[in-house]
Design an enzyme around this catalytic site. Sequence first.
Site, PDB file in Angstrom:
ATOM      1  N   SER A 433     131.187  68.956   6.766  1.00 54.13           N
ATOM      2  CA  SER A 433     131.421  69.123   7.997  1.00 54.13           C
ATOM      3  C   SER A 433     132.765  69.020   8.454  1.00 54.13           C
ATOM      4  CB  SER A 433     130.354  67.525   8.232  1.00 54.13           C
ATOM      5  OG  SER A 433     131.217  66.856   7.133  1.00 54.13           O
ATOM      6  N   HIS A 485     135.994  64.436   9.494  1.00 57.75           N
ATOM      7  CA  HIS A 485     135.764  64.879  10.681  1.00 57.75           C
ATOM      8  C   HIS A 485     136.805  65.225  11.895  1.00 57.75           C
ATOM      9  CE1 HIS A 485     130.827  64.004  10.514  1.00 57.75           C
ATOM     10  NE2 HIS A 485     130.976  64.893  10.443  1.00 57.75           N
TER      11      HIS A 485
END
Length: 511
Positions: A433, A485
């Site tokens: 991610s 992230h």
Amino acid sequence: MNTIKIKLQEVYFPFLIVGIATIIFYNVFRWTFDIKLGILPLKEDLLNFWIPFTLPWIPILIWLRRRIRILNIRGKRDNGYFGYQFAMAAAIAVPIIISQNYIEKSSFDLIKIQKVEEIQKFRNEKYFDIYSFEVDRKASLSYSTSRTSGRYNNDLNFYRYFASPFKYSNSIWYGIEFKKNLSNRVSDAIKNLEYRKFIINSKRDFNIYDFNNVTYFEKLGNSDKRDGFMEAVQRGFTEINEKEEVILIPRTDNFNNRLGNSFCWIFCSFGIGAIILLFMVLIPKIDQHELNDFKKNKPLKDDDLKYFLDFLNPFGLNKATAILLLFNIFVFVVMIFYGLNIVSPTPLELLEIGGNRRLEVLNGEYWRLLTSMFIHSGVLHLLMNLIGLALGSSLLEEVLGTARLIIIYIICGLLASLASIFWHQNTISVGASGAIFGLYGLILAFTVFKIYPNYMRGMTWMFLGLYAGVSLLFGFFGGIDNAAHFGGLISGFVIGGILILINKEQLKKTW
């Protein structure tokens, strides 16, 4: 009447043949290579559930997918046909799953022995009735761990394994497991408090545990539970040969009742599924055009499976996207054969195979910054990231090209891994991610600075909101590494800005 005959002959009877053949094939395969020969290096949850759950899709997609198109299903065309495929897969998968419980238990007899050490004579047996045994409670070893479960990892499960050696025997252990469940959405302070309570209570319960309260013993096979007990054993004996150790867990039920009604339900479940499919096949009309094409052996015009396989072709139009997707899938398959839980590996397991954590990286294991990008903490984690990767990469590959996209993906992933260990002191971070957010950082830059044409910017804002925005929002509630992230998103945006400064007009020309 002729219409019904065509439906039965071309759709329903082939389903019955494929379904029965698949059920028989997997059970024979499992019994031969796992139970009889013991050469399958896969864990029981894979053999009992995940493979039976996914296996039916292979023959359905190969032999039945084209035949279903003969039926004129109302509503959305693709959704309707997928519903039929799903119903067929469920009708085959359920009896396979039930049958695993039956063949696993029915393939072994109850072996009566006088002493524990006699078990070594019966290496391929599973159930034992031991006339006399003693357990050394004081020499017991324990191991504690946790796993997440449920939809979106909503549940947190604590486990504690006590391995107690039998007296007068080598490499044979009496296994006792304690577990506790709570919501994974509670605060870290509550989790830590509940974990401490669990450790205290499990130790208390173990100290008063009655080792003689047992009807018979079950020898554990390759499973997460056995791994837990082996971790406990290895705390005290680091040089042991894991394959030579025997873990016995107590059973208090009647051995003769262990099968229940599972044999009957193998046939009943398939019969119920077959009846439901019969009505599903008989109700719709026949699509005469599709029937004619099928008889002429013409390929499907709108074939979603073909489009999907073309998308995953590393030599096709989306080379970089396909390569990144396939590599992430390949690493996950290797993890499964390595023995990790397919749903929720423990943090220690993830660390052992290349997870990212500050302590190890600062001690010179810099490779973890890279390897952690391709490791996932379960199949749901993998699927969510594959979707995000496919959407983000497909929006960038035409602009960046194959090599540049892969290089930027890796750079963003490395920077996201650095952000993770900078922010978190003791968190084990894994997953693609961070690198994916790097791609969305580029998409954000290309949207803000109008690299994408006007007709596309609405779509890119939607993707950014649905994937990046929602993921970041959920990250604030815990369980998600938002540091990685944000690190990936910012690094991607900066790299996108640099590319725009260097060659904005050339980037715009790609559209």
